[in-house]
Enzyme design. Sequence first.
Site, PDB file in Angstrom:
ATOM      1  N   LYS A 135     -26.601  -6.866  -1.647  1.00 15.57           N
ATOM      2  CA  LYS A 135     -26.115  -8.227  -1.390  1.00 15.57           C
ATOM      3  C   LYS A 135     -27.130  -9.163  -2.027  1.00 15.57           C
ATOM      4  O   LYS A 135     -28.163  -9.469  -1.443  1.00 15.57           O
ATOM      5  CB  LYS A 135     -26.049  -8.450   0.119  1.00 15.57           C
ATOM      6  CG  LYS A 135     -25.127  -9.560   0.577  1.00 15.57           C
ATOM      7  CD  LYS A 135     -25.371 -10.862  -0.100  1.00 15.57           C
ATOM      8  CE  LYS A 135     -25.936 -11.949   0.734  1.00 15.57           C
ATOM      9  NZ  LYS A 135     -26.171 -13.157  -0.085  1.00 15.57           N
ATOM     10  N   GLU A 165     -39.164  -7.515   4.530  1.00 13.96           N
ATOM     11  CA  GLU A 165     -40.228  -8.084   3.688  1.00 13.96           C
ATOM     12  C   GLU A 165     -40.053  -9.596   3.773  1.00 13.96           C
ATOM     13  O   GLU A 165     -39.087 -10.129   3.229  1.00 13.96           O
ATOM     14  CB  GLU A 165     -40.068  -7.633   2.224  1.00 13.96           C
ATOM     15  CG  GLU A 165     -40.145  -6.143   2.002  1.00 13.96           C
ATOM     16  CD  GLU A 165     -41.568  -5.625   2.017  1.00 13.96           C
ATOM     17  OE1 GLU A 165     -42.515  -6.430   1.996  1.00 13.96           O
ATOM     18  OE2 GLU A 165     -41.723  -4.402   2.068  1.00 13.96           O
ATOM     19  N   CYS A 173     -43.537 -14.953  -2.502  1.00 16.85           N
ATOM     20  CA  CYS A 173     -43.847 -14.649  -1.099  1.00 16.85           C
ATOM     21  C   CYS A 173     -45.354 -14.570  -0.870  1.00 16.85           C
ATOM     22  O   CYS A 173     -45.851 -14.971   0.170  1.00 16.85           O
ATOM     23  CB  CYS A 173     -43.187 -13.344  -0.686  1.00 16.85           C
ATOM     24  SG  CYS A 173     -43.578 -11.987  -1.789  1.00 16.85           S
TER      25      CYS A 173
END
Length: 479
Positions: free
Chosen positions: A176, A251, A285
């Site tokens: 997705k 994550e 991130c």
Amino acid sequence: MQHFINGRSVSASDGAAIELVSPVTESVFGTSAAGTEADVDSAVKAARAQLDGGGWTTMSGVERGALLNKLADLVERDANIIADLDASAIGRLPAEPLMLELPNGIGTLRNAAGWADKLEGRTIPTPGYMGMRTLSYTRLEPVGVVAAIVPWNTPFMITCWKVGPLLAAGCAVVIKPAEETPGSALHLAKLCQEAGFPDGVVNVVTGRGEVVGDALCRHPGVDKVTFTGSPEVGRLIQQTAGGVFKRVALELGGKSPQIVFEDAPFDAAIQGCAAGLFFNQGQVCAAGSRILVQRSIADRFSKTLAGAAASVKVGNPTEPGVQMGAVAKKAQFDRINRYIRKGIEEGAEVLAGGVPYTGRGYFVQPTIFGNASNAMTIAREEIFGPVGTIIPFDTQEEAIAIANDSRYGLGATVWTSDVARAHKVAHAVKAGAVGINCWGPIDPRLPWGGMKSSGIGREGGLSGVLAYTEEKVITVLLP
Ligand code: NAD
């Protein structure tokens, strides 16, 4: 763009589509299928069929490894196409994914290929059972159908971090992609078909997180959800998928410290901090967004870093000389500017940037806040933009305490010339990955993941492949 289910491109079951908007021009450049629960069901059934007696289960680790190596070759062939798909969708320079994410993604596929025929079990000696001798051994079996939910910031690389290891382990997948970046996942799925993976092993359902992502987390045919994205959505996924005992790997975000001691290699630290703040417009991130600097060098360091920030040429990434493109979307542009305003309101000193862009496109000039405190919102929350917060400290103990005073624990960097201090601080900092005199040294062979609110589980290398296996023990009596 359409879904890719069971080896075929198909529209959404109700024909609906999502518009793709260029963050550089703010104009619509395409559409992607707005997936429905019915689309998710078709994709999960196709993946399940491959595991419940389909051809995929009969392939050996050697064969899976060969297919993954073939896939890596095809990705190498199409590297420019994939880099352009990702870069144009989020307004960044294609040179960046070509430098980092394509080589890393290809390396991940090859690393996973190498593990596919090395997933060995163990024989475990025991004292026996009810006075009889026994033989016990383990097998590493594929966890099953995986839902891989991916964000928009480095989509192709993150997709490879999930797809390579799970295929090595013998799983099937429904990917997705993020609403903004469906292109590279769809391209990868078509390359899987070209490489010779059986149809149904790799499927892509595009669309909205709260529809497609949520349906995947609830679908009884999905065994594991692997998610990269924000802690807020990660929590929802943990509740939905974890609540029905699916395996969940998360994550999540970060607020990673870069700790600069007075004996740091100065120029390298400036360059590392600049890269940690500005790479991919700070939409990383592990962005080193909290810069802790020893007070004796804080003024000089802050001025030099602010100079580096002010010199970055921001603009349309197709124009020559431009070093930084747009941020990914309007919501991201608004979020970053909201945090910049908050930093000013809370009394941090603006050393560079700080002024909102008013023209067409979602551009943000790199912004550096000096003399900040770790209590400020800009030091506590993930901004996910080119914004750095400099916090002075006096002692090593204080630096460690500030570094660890965060809900996050993804990355950290220690800048110092003292080897013993470098390791002591690296051990004391609560983070999944620590760089010593380097920012962001990711590699397909190394584990990657977070502590605290930065996530659960590890991707990368052997840890990444084992995450897609179940260890089964078999015991036979030897009367
Ligand atoms: P996001 O959480 O908004 O979205 C990530 C994905 O989740 C998208 O595909 C989205 O459609 C989907 N999603 C949204 N709502 C959902 C729901 N209710 N159920 C299931 N899926 C849903 O994150 P984002 O804005 O795309 O990405 C930014 C975040 O990702 C940042 O916090 C960043 O730090 C994090 N990130 C972490 C890593 C890492 O390795 N730790 C890497 C990259 C990005």
